[in-house]
Design a protein around this motif. Structure first.
Motif, PDB file in Angstrom:
ATOM      1  N   LYS A   1       0.904  -1.176   0.012  1.00 32.94           N
ATOM      2  CA  LYS A   1       0.031  -0.098  -0.027  1.00 32.94           C
ATOM      3  C   LYS A   1       0.838   1.263  -0.132  1.00 32.94           C
ATOM      4  O   LYS A   1       0.755   2.315  -0.727  1.00 32.94           O
ATOM      5  CB  LYS A   1      -0.924   0.021   1.265  1.00 32.94           C
ATOM      6  CG  LYS A   1      -2.282  -0.620   1.038  1.00 32.94           C
ATOM      7  CD  LYS A   1      -3.286  -0.461   2.215  1.00 32.94           C
ATOM      8  CE  LYS A   1      -4.342  -1.228   1.852  1.00 32.94           C
ATOM      9  NZ  LYS A   1      -5.068  -1.434   2.889  1.00 32.94           N
ATOM     10  N   THR A   2       1.971   1.254   0.737  1.00 36.33           N
ATOM     11  CA  THR A   2       2.592   2.449   0.866  1.00 36.33           C
ATOM     12  C   THR A   2       3.466   2.501  -0.299  1.00 36.33           C
ATOM     13  O   THR A   2       3.656   3.534  -1.012  1.00 36.33           O
ATOM     14  CB  THR A   2       3.904   2.001   2.234  1.00 36.33           C
ATOM     15  OG1 THR A   2       3.094   1.844   3.301  1.00 36.33           O
ATOM     16  CG2 THR A   2       4.845   3.243   2.362  1.00 36.33           C
ATOM     17  N   VAL A   3       4.067   1.434  -0.959  1.00 36.16           N
ATOM     18  CA  VAL A   3       5.013   1.732  -2.293  1.00 36.16           C
ATOM     19  C   VAL A   3       3.964   2.028  -3.483  1.00 36.16           C
ATOM     20  O   VAL A   3       4.491   2.999  -4.115  1.00 36.16           O
ATOM     21  CB  VAL A   3       5.682   0.467  -2.346  1.00 36.16           C
ATOM     22  CG1 VAL A   3       6.271   0.392  -3.814  1.00 36.16           C
ATOM     23  CG2 VAL A   3       6.677   0.215  -1.424  1.00 36.16           C
ATOM     24  N   LEU A   4       3.057   1.363  -3.583  1.00 27.37           N
ATOM     25  CA  LEU A   4       2.135   1.590  -4.644  1.00 27.37           C
ATOM     26  C   LEU A   4       1.113   2.753  -4.612  1.00 27.37           C
ATOM     27  O   LEU A   4       0.703   3.349  -5.763  1.00 27.37           O
ATOM     28  CB  LEU A   4       1.261   0.360  -4.927  1.00 27.37           C
ATOM     29  CG  LEU A   4       1.744  -0.978  -5.287  1.00 27.37           C
ATOM     30  CD1 LEU A   4       1.114  -1.996  -5.435  1.00 27.37           C
ATOM     31  CD2 LEU A   4       2.612  -0.783  -6.756  1.00 27.37           C
ATOM     32  N   SER A   5       0.807   3.591  -3.535  1.00 34.08           N
ATOM     33  CA  SER A   5       0.103   4.712  -3.521  1.00 34.08           C
ATOM     34  C   SER A   5       1.180   5.856  -3.617  1.00 34.08           C
ATOM     35  O   SER A   5       0.471   6.889  -3.922  1.00 34.08           O
ATOM     36  CB  SER A   5      -0.346   4.750  -2.275  1.00 34.08           C
ATOM     37  OG  SER A   5       0.459   4.760  -1.105  1.00 34.08           O
ATOM     38  N   ASP A   6       2.437   5.806  -3.725  1.00 33.56           N
ATOM     39  CA  ASP A   6       3.299   6.965  -3.995  1.00 33.56           C
ATOM     40  C   ASP A   6       3.302   7.334  -5.642  1.00 33.56           C
ATOM     41  O   ASP A   6       3.775   6.523  -6.402  1.00 33.56           O
ATOM     42  CB  ASP A   6       4.651   6.595  -3.610  1.00 33.56           C
ATOM     43  CG  ASP A   6       5.774   7.592  -3.762  1.00 33.56           C
ATOM     44  OD1 ASP A   6       5.270   8.901  -4.145  1.00 33.56           O
ATOM     45  OD2 ASP A   6       6.861   7.340  -3.466  1.00 33.56           O
ATOM     46  N   PRO A   7       2.544   8.336  -5.891  1.00 30.93           N
ATOM     47  CA  PRO A   7       2.675   8.592  -7.386  1.00 30.93           C
ATOM     48  C   PRO A   7       4.105   8.817  -7.998  1.00 30.93           C
ATOM     49  O   PRO A   7       4.025   8.716  -9.139  1.00 30.93           O
ATOM     50  CB  PRO A   7       1.801  10.021  -7.297  1.00 30.93           C
ATOM     51  CG  PRO A   7       1.833  10.496  -5.977  1.00 30.93           C
ATOM     52  CD  PRO A   7       2.015   9.401  -4.981  1.00 30.93           C
ATOM     53  N   GLY A   8       4.891   9.272  -7.212  1.00 28.42           N
ATOM     54  CA  GLY A   8       6.297   9.591  -7.632  1.00 28.42           C
ATOM     55  C   GLY A   8       7.114   8.108  -8.169  1.00 28.42           C
ATOM     56  O   GLY A   8       7.864   8.300  -8.823  1.00 28.42           O
TER      57      GLY A   8
END
Length: 172
Positions: A112-119
């Motif tokens: 969730k943390t990794v995939l939600s980062d738009p950068g």
């Protein structure tokens, strides 16, 4: 005068139920002790197909029709998840990229943390699977991955699999 004989109509036939019950229980015990169920689906050895990369093809364009695109995989950002199995087939070790995760719940939080980062912008998830991992254990990881959302709100749908060669060094 001879003694009077009983009539057959008056006689009742008795069944020895104790002997019938004994035999029924012996048959029941025999069938229970000799029953060997077929193996369940979770015990099936899984041979995974070779990895197929997801390409950056334009919609409607035939694969390989663009001569300028010499490397169709270039530009893809793949998030690599490694899942190793113990000798019994259970999940022994997991990692997202280079960082280790202890269990499925931590894997879900990390994704969730990794995939939600738009950068970051990962296009696909590549799951590296140890050769001793059971199919039902792999399905737990796949379920976690398919529940994830990309920054655009779309569900994560591009999953690829690679079987790692050879036995892993792991303990139960």
């Amino acid at each position: 005068m001879p003694p009077r004989k009983r009539r057959r109509k008056d006689e009742e036939v008795e069944l020895n139920l104790a002997a019938m019950l004994d035999m029924a229980f012996q048959l029941l015990a025999f069938f229970i002790l000799t029953f060997r169920p077929a193996p369940v689906e979770g015990q099936v050895s899984l041979r995974m197909p070779p990895p197929q990369p997801v390409t950056m093809a334009v919609a409607g364009e035939q694969a390989g029709s663009n001569p300028d695109n010499t490397n169709p995989v270039q530009g893809l950002n793949s998030l690599v998840i490694t899942v190793l199995g113990s000798p019994s087939g259970r999940i022994y070790q997991m990692a997202v990229g280079d960082s280790h995760v202890a269990h499925i719940i931590e894997l879900e939080r990390r994704l969730k943390t990794v995939l939600s980062d738009p950068g970051v912008g990962f296009d696909q998830v590549l799951i590296q699977v140890g050769s001793t991992l059971r199919y039902d254990e792999l399905m737990k990881v796949i379920d976690v991955c398919t529940r994830q959302k990309l920054p655009s709100g779309e569900p994560l749908s591009k999953l690829s699999f690679v079987e790692l060669p050879g036995p892993e060094s792991g303990a139960e």
